[in-house]
Write an enzyme that holds these catalytic residues in place. Structure first.
Site: not given
Ligand code: GUN
Length: 283
Positions: A54, A98, A121
């Site tokens: 990311k 996350q 998100d």
């Molecule tokens: N863990 C797995 N997928 C995601 C996501 O799209 N966002 C976040 N914050 N955590 C995740």
């Protein structure tokens, strides 16, 4: 005829070029780059890879990003305090924590502490609610990416029977809302659904997000359907596969997303899009 492949790598590249251009415009106009703060708590190896990807993607399109790593002994209050600081930090347009978080931290409380206008998100209840009433602000990245993939092919969503297999807050439920908004007739299946094939065989658009490797086989798919496979599963031999059995599905589908190289790359791309949109709204 075999199904056409909906290529998430090519589509991502196109969208990231657009994001880079819009980022350059914002930076030129305001003298500041869009910013994303990524927080990870604990050592989960898969999550470590995701957050690195990311942050790298942010750099590639010209964003400012920070990655904060905390040990899994971090107290919930300390995390909430840090999020509150970032909520007031004008250099950060997006905040991403996350998941999963360690068990002693209440993930719901954490997600609700992120300011909705920085919730790139799209997990905050305010953003989930906005989507529910058909006025989305931030759309969760994976279903947002699936919709972009659908838009990229010449297949009418309006009036189509769409079936979503999986009812999670992150993928299944928001996906259903987006398809409904686009005019599809939507069925959401879950782990208790009786006679799953009777539903999937009726789908003009089939979206699968269950985390169960190859659970949807070609005989469960309506000939000529569009198949969007959200699953990313690691097989014992180390290979990746989706929730759909690609080999049998491609013989009946009109188009299909591969794994890897399908929905996966789109998810990070839509995170970039949400962060850009947050910055554009702020300026
Ligand atoms: N863990 C797995 N997928 C995601 C996501 O799209 N966002 C976040 N914050 N955590 C995740």
């Amino acid at each position: 005829m075999e199904a056409a492949i909906i290529d998430g790598i090519i589509l991502s590249k196109q969208l990231r070029e657009e994001i880079s251009q819009r980022t350059a415009q914002i930076t030129k106009k305001n003298g500041v780059r869009p910013g994303l703060a990524v927080i990870i708590v604990g050592e989960d190896p898969a999550s470590q890879v995701y957050v690195r990807n990311k942050v790298k993607a942010c750099e590639d399109v010209g964003f400012h990003s920070i990655l904060e790593r905390y040990p899994d002994t971090l107290q919930e209050e300390a995390l909430l305090d840090r999020i509150k600081q970032l909520n007031h930090d004008d250099s950060m347009n997006g905040i991403l924590v996350q998941l999963p978080l360690p068990k002693h931290i209440d993930a719901k409380r954490v997600l609700e502490t992120i300011a909705p206008e920085k919730d790139v998100d799209g997990f905050h209840v305010a953003n989930a609610g906005a989507l529910m009433v058909g006025e989305p602000e931030f759309i969760p990245c994976t279903p947002y990416g699936c919709m972009k993939m659908l838009e990229s092919i010449d297949f009418p969503v309006k009036g189509a029977n769409a079936v979503v297999v999986g009812a999670s807050n992150i993928v299944g439920k928001p996906m259903a809302m987006l398809l409904l908004k686009a005019g599809a007739t939507v069925t959401v299946c879950n782990s208790k659904t009786r006679d799953l094939p009777s539903h999937t065989k009726n789908a003009d658009i089939l979206v699968v997000a269950t985390g169960r490797p190859k659970m949807i086989t070609g005989d469960m798919i309506k000939p000529g359907a569009v198949v969007i496979d959200v699953g990313i599963n690691r097989l014992p031999d180390g290979k990746l596969c989706g929730d759909v059995d690609f080999e049998s599905a491609k013989k009946v589908a009109h188009s299909i997303t591969p794994v890897p190289g399908g929905v996966g790359p789109m998810t990070i791309t839509m995170l970039l899009m949400n962060t850009l949109e947050a910055a554009e709204k702020m300026h």
